[in-house]
Design an enzyme around this catalytic site. Structure first.
Site, PDB file in Angstrom:
ATOM      1  N   HIS A 105      -3.374  -7.938  -4.123  1.00 33.51           N
ATOM      2  CA  HIS A 105      -3.801  -6.545  -3.986  1.00 33.51           C
ATOM      3  C   HIS A 105      -3.180  -5.689  -5.095  1.00 33.51           C
ATOM      4  O   HIS A 105      -2.270  -6.132  -5.796  1.00 33.51           O
ATOM      5  CB  HIS A 105      -3.402  -5.971  -2.624  1.00 33.51           C
ATOM      6  CG  HIS A 105      -4.323  -6.351  -1.519  1.00 33.51           C
ATOM      7  ND1 HIS A 105      -4.121  -7.471  -0.737  1.00 33.51           N
ATOM      8  CD2 HIS A 105      -5.471  -5.780  -1.061  1.00 33.51           C
ATOM      9  CE1 HIS A 105      -5.097  -7.562   0.158  1.00 33.51           C
ATOM     10  NE2 HIS A 105      -5.922  -6.548  -0.018  1.00 33.51           N
ATOM     11  N   LYS A 112      -0.062  -1.133  -2.961  1.00 29.73           N
ATOM     12  CA  LYS A 112      -0.026  -1.591  -1.568  1.00 29.73           C
ATOM     13  C   LYS A 112       1.390  -2.033  -1.204  1.00 29.73           C
ATOM     14  O   LYS A 112       1.984  -2.870  -1.874  1.00 29.73           O
ATOM     15  CB  LYS A 112      -1.016  -2.742  -1.352  1.00 29.73           C
ATOM     16  CG  LYS A 112      -1.156  -3.151   0.108  1.00 29.73           C
ATOM     17  CD  LYS A 112      -2.325  -4.107   0.296  1.00 29.73           C
ATOM     18  CE  LYS A 112      -2.474  -4.538   1.750  1.00 29.73           C
ATOM     19  NZ  LYS A 112      -2.764  -3.407   2.651  1.00 29.73           N
TER      20      LYS A 112
END
Length: 258
Positions: free
Chosen positions: A146, A150
């Site tokens: 990701h 995040k």
């Protein structure tokens, strides 16, 4: 058809911004409230940003929540009192928080998913089927990538996939949870499910489940290219939840995967 009054909590986040954009282009919804955990003097789409209060959600039919666990629980307290439906896209809940969500679902309809994508939920379904079909000789692990912003790891989606592996074995994920690695170039298999999370760049999401017997490797994967697939899925979930009775639902219920 009457438009669904929609509130978005966590409206300044990446998903919140995408949801605002998607909801404006969706004829089924009317955006009625935008909230953040702290008061901010700002307007978006002609709507003044607010905090999570009973007054804010009074005219709302359904709340879509992409915040953090403690904020989600505050929203559920309010929603439970007002009898409002909630779609939870927030991830990173511990076992105690999961139990509280289940408790709230006895009074209001809640759909909770670590990922709102059709493709990812199909991947989870295929993961469970594969896990069920393979014997104990096959070890499994979950890999995910990701964007660098995040914070939680493993991602909610990675945990969903881990649950798919566990469900295929008729076991509890918490009992099968192995090691959690962060930013490792490679990571081992184990008797339990190991997870490796990479955080870099602006990657929307990549997930891969691997099963290995030492003689062969089976890989199941999914890659997202557009954040709109998540917001579109969340809006589909919100619409679906409107006519549901109190309970805790998932995208699997919505997609009728058995």
């Amino acid at each position: 058809m009457k438009k669904i009054n929609l509130a978005i909590s966590g409206c300044l986040g990446r998903m919140g911004q995408q949801l605002i954009k998607s909801s404006k282009n969706n004829k089924n919804f009317k955006l009625t409230a935008l909230t953040e955990n702290k008061a901010i003097s700002k307007k978006i789409a002609g709507i003044k940003l607010d905090v999570n209060t009973e007054q804010t959600f009074k005219k709302t039919d359904v709340i879509i929540d992409f915040t953090v666990p403690n904020c989600t629980l505050d929203i559920l307290k309010i929603a439970s009192k007002l009898k409002k439906r909630v779609v939870i896209g927030t991830t990173g809940f511990n076992q105690k928080e999961e139990a509280l969500i289940k408790k709230f679902s006895k009074t209001i309809p809640i759909l909770k998913a670590g990922n709102m994508s059709l493709g990812v939920n199909l991947l989870m379904y295929l993961t469970e089927i594969t896990s069920k079909s393979l014997n104990e000789e096959y070890l499994s692990k979950v890999f995910e990538v990701h964007h660098k912003h995040k914070k939680d790891y493993p991602s909610g989606t990675a945990l969903m996939l881990g649950k798919g592996i566990a469900d295929g074995k008729n076991k509890n994920l918490y009992n099968l949870m192995g090691k959690k690695f962060l930013n490792k170039k490679s990571f081992p298999y184990g008797k339990k499910i190991n997870f490796n999370s990479i955080r870099k760049g602006e990657i929307i999401g990549e997930h891969e489940v691997t099963f290995s017997s030492g003689k062969e490797i089976i890989k199941l994967n999914h890659e997202a290219f557009d954040r709109a697939l998540y917001s579109d899925g969340a809006l589909t979930a919100a619409k679906w939840l409107i006519n549901k009775k109190p309970g805790l639902y998932s995208m699997r219920d919505l997609l009728n995967f058995r």
